[in-house]
Enzyme design. Structure first.
Site, PDB file in Angstrom:
ATOM      1  N   GLU A  28     -11.180 -16.562   4.862  1.00 25.74           N
ATOM      2  CA  GLU A  28     -10.012 -15.673   4.896  1.00 25.74           C
ATOM      3  C   GLU A  28     -10.193 -14.514   3.925  1.00 25.74           C
ATOM      4  OE1 GLU A  28      -5.126 -16.038   4.472  1.00 25.74           O
ATOM      5  OE2 GLU A  28      -6.414 -17.719   3.911  1.00 25.74           O
ATOM      6  N   GLN A  62       4.982  -6.348  10.651  1.00 33.26           N
ATOM      7  CA  GLN A  62       3.750  -6.240   9.867  1.00 33.26           C
ATOM      8  C   GLN A  62       3.094  -4.889  10.130  1.00 33.26           C
ATOM      9  OE1 GLN A  62       1.212  -9.769  10.526  1.00 33.26           O
ATOM     10  NE2 GLN A  62       1.505 -10.273   8.382  1.00 33.26           N
ATOM     11  N   TYR A  64      -2.533 -21.449   9.721  1.00 29.04           N
ATOM     12  CA  TYR A  64      -1.785 -20.428  10.472  1.00 29.04           C
ATOM     13  C   TYR A  64      -1.851 -20.759  11.972  1.00 29.04           C
ATOM     14  CZ  TYR A  64      -2.472 -17.708   6.151  1.00 29.04           C
ATOM     15  OH  TYR A  64      -2.515 -17.270   4.851  1.00 29.04           O
ATOM     16  N   ASP A 112       1.085 -10.437   0.954  1.00 29.45           N
ATOM     17  CA  ASP A 112       2.279 -11.196   0.584  1.00 29.45           C
ATOM     18  C   ASP A 112       2.609 -11.195  -0.908  1.00 29.45           C
ATOM     19  OD1 ASP A 112       1.661 -11.765   3.198  1.00 29.45           O
ATOM     20  OD2 ASP A 112       1.998 -13.908   3.040  1.00 29.45           O
ATOM     21  N   TYR A 130      -5.037 -15.120  -3.437  1.00 31.08           N
ATOM     22  CA  TYR A 130      -4.516 -14.388  -2.292  1.00 31.08           C
ATOM     23  C   TYR A 130      -4.652 -12.869  -2.481  1.00 31.08           C
ATOM     24  CZ  TYR A 130      -1.814 -15.174   2.041  1.00 31.08           C
ATOM     25  OH  TYR A 130      -1.404 -15.271   3.348  1.00 31.08           O
ATOM     26  N   TRP A 131      -3.574 -12.120  -2.655  1.00 31.35           N
ATOM     27  CA  TRP A 131      -3.650 -10.660  -2.748  1.00 31.35           C
ATOM     28  C   TRP A 131      -3.554 -10.172  -4.187  1.00 31.35           C
ATOM     29  CZ3 TRP A 131      -4.998  -7.685   1.346  1.00 31.35           C
ATOM     30  CH2 TRP A 131      -4.938  -8.277   2.607  1.00 31.35           C
ATOM     31  N   GLY A 177       1.861  -7.605   4.846  1.00 30.73           N
ATOM     32  CA  GLY A 177       0.608  -8.313   5.074  1.00 30.73           C
ATOM     33  C   GLY A 177      -0.086  -8.694   3.784  1.00 30.73           C
ATOM     34  N   TRP A 229      -0.053 -14.124  14.635  1.00 29.79           N
ATOM     35  CA  TRP A 229       0.380 -13.154  13.617  1.00 29.79           C
ATOM     36  C   TRP A 229       0.079 -11.749  14.115  1.00 29.79           C
ATOM     37  CZ3 TRP A 229       0.684 -17.937  11.834  1.00 29.79           C
ATOM     38  CH2 TRP A 229       1.488 -18.191  10.720  1.00 29.79           C
ATOM     39  N   ASN A 230       0.965 -10.822  13.784  1.00 32.65           N
ATOM     40  CA  ASN A 230       0.937  -9.473  14.342  1.00 32.65           C
ATOM     41  C   ASN A 230      -0.363  -8.736  14.046  1.00 32.65           C
ATOM     42  OD1 ASN A 230       1.447  -6.604  14.630  1.00 32.65           O
ATOM     43  ND2 ASN A 230       3.626  -7.026  14.666  1.00 32.65           N
TER      44      ASN A 230
END
Length: 418
Positions: free
Chosen positions: A385, A104, A32, A162, A342-343, A160, A36-37
């Site tokens: 992360e 975001q 990244y 994804d 990830y999510w 956020g 990022w916001n």
């Protein structure tokens, strides 16, 4: 134990400094490379622990990318980097800085209050400078992302979260057959098993291509939307943000009347996201009214937004009981659970923090417990992360800004490592 905490503090500060690009912060090197916001908002909290002036600078640069219509983009492309896709050449946006065309979660609204409360004398000038941009961002949300009072996303990246399972049904309705060829760069840095699938990415890029064709013109994009999902993350972070912006306005004698109306609408909209079948707040497809049926870490952001539901606390305890490190991004019992993708299962320090802060606000013992869980997770497994919620194994990018910031601002404060 104090020596261990001091070393963790030192490492967290070093990560913040290493990822500093001269006034704005990248999430991590390689994966990244831009601002990022919501990562940037967390970075501001991290800097506040050792450099308050730098914390305010982070937010000022973030808002320097605000569009004329009030939207604050989810990525600001300050310097070209060929190692990231999709870059500014793909987005082709029209803001004051090269940027993405979506937004975001607006956690920076609330984090500005935290910075101000820590040092009102230092914060008075930046608050007065940022208040109108922050208020215009709220107005943009209410104009272009509001449905029945809840806040929607027009792209999964806006949330956020994804590749969260929340979006599966709504995304399945998109046919990306004409998306064309593209080359992902995220897989150069992280194993594919930890990232969204190609099917996900085809749809992500298809939505970007649609926005580009429409010139990122909000009224045009609102017509025949292919994806528009009411999201607990957006709804509750904006609700909290509006409350905190009202507070800041009252401190500085700035106009807040319209914000009270927005808050009332958001409170009403939040209740449209209560899904009794899962005993929690859920994402809801605004195009057909269907719940996603997903119990995620975002399901428990109600307290952060300012809503107390004891029945939600019972559901939270069921989710937390088998896990040692906090709230997973997807409940363990869900058949779609994937502990490293990830999510879709991993635990994230930032969501632990938001959920925990809300619980602490309402005096629930799970709040301090979640803080301790997160502190021990980072102390044992580093500043990754995100993490496997079962054993804490680190995943995704390393030396991550917002995990370091969570340690400095919340998880590492009074942590009991023994």
């Amino acid at each position: 134990m104090q020596a261990i905490k001091d070393e963790l503090d030192r490492r967290a500060i070093q990560i913040m400094r290493d990822n500093d690009r001269g006034g704005y912060t990248i999430p991590t090197h390689g994966l990244y490379p831009y601002q990022w916001n919501w990562d940037s908002a967390f970075a501001a909290l991290g800097f506040a622990a050792f450099d308050p002036a730098r914390a305010w600078r982070e937010l000022e640069i973030l808002y320097s990318g605000q569009w004329m219509d009030g939207m604050v983009p989810h990525i600001l492309f300050h310097r070209p980097d060929p190692g990231y896709f999709p870059g500014p050449d793909v987005w082709q946006c029209r803001g004051p800085l090269p940027s993405s065309g979506i937004t975001q979660p607006p956690v920076s609204l609330s984090f500005a209050r935290r910075l101000y409360e820590a040092n009102p004398a230092m914060g008075a000038v930046p608050v007065r400078m940022l208040f109108d941009p922050m208020r215009r961002w709220v107005q943009w949300f209410m104009a272009w992302r509001q449905h029945e009072g809840a806040i929607c996303i027009a792209h999964p990246w806006e949330s956020g979260r994804d590749n969260a399972a929340d979006w599966d049904k709504a995304m399945a309705a998109i046919d990306p057959h004409d998306v064309g060829h593209y080359v992902r760069r995220d897989l150069d840095h992280v194993h594919a098993a930890m990232r969204p699938t190609k099917d996900d990415y085809d749809r992500y890029i298809w939505l970007v291509q649609r926005g580009r064709r429409l010139g990122w013109h909000a009224p045009s994009m609102a017509v025949d939307q292919p994806f528009f999902v009411a999201d607990p993350t957006m709804t509750f972070t904006l609700m909290r943000g509006v409350r905190d912006l009202i507070w800041l306005g009252e401190q500085q004698g700035l106009p807040t009347a319209s914000l009270w109306n927005d808050l009332q609408m958001l409170e009403q909209g939040a209740e449209t996201l209560w899904n009794p079948e899962i005993g929690a707040y859920d994402s809801k497809n605004a195009l057909d009214g269907a719940f996603s049926g997903t119990l995620s870490n975002a399901s428990f952001l109600a307290w952060y937004g300012g809503i107390d539901r004891p029945d939600l606390a019972e559901t939270l305890m069921q989710v937390l009981r088998p896990l040692p490190y906090g709230v997973p991004s997807l409940a363990l019992q869900d058949e779609r659970f994937d502990p490293k993708r990830y999510w879709r299962g991993p635990v994230w320090g930032v969501l632990n923090m938001l959920v925990g802060m809300g619980l602490e606000d309402f005096g629930y013992p799970q709040g301090p417990a979640l803080r301790q869980m997160t502190g021990r997770l980072i102390a044992s497994h580093g500043f990754a992360e995100y993490f496997d919620p079962r054993d804490g194994a680190p995943a995704g990018g390393g030396s991550f800004t917002w995990t370091a910031a969570v340690w400095l601002a919340w998880a590492g404060v009074d942590v009991q490592l023994a």
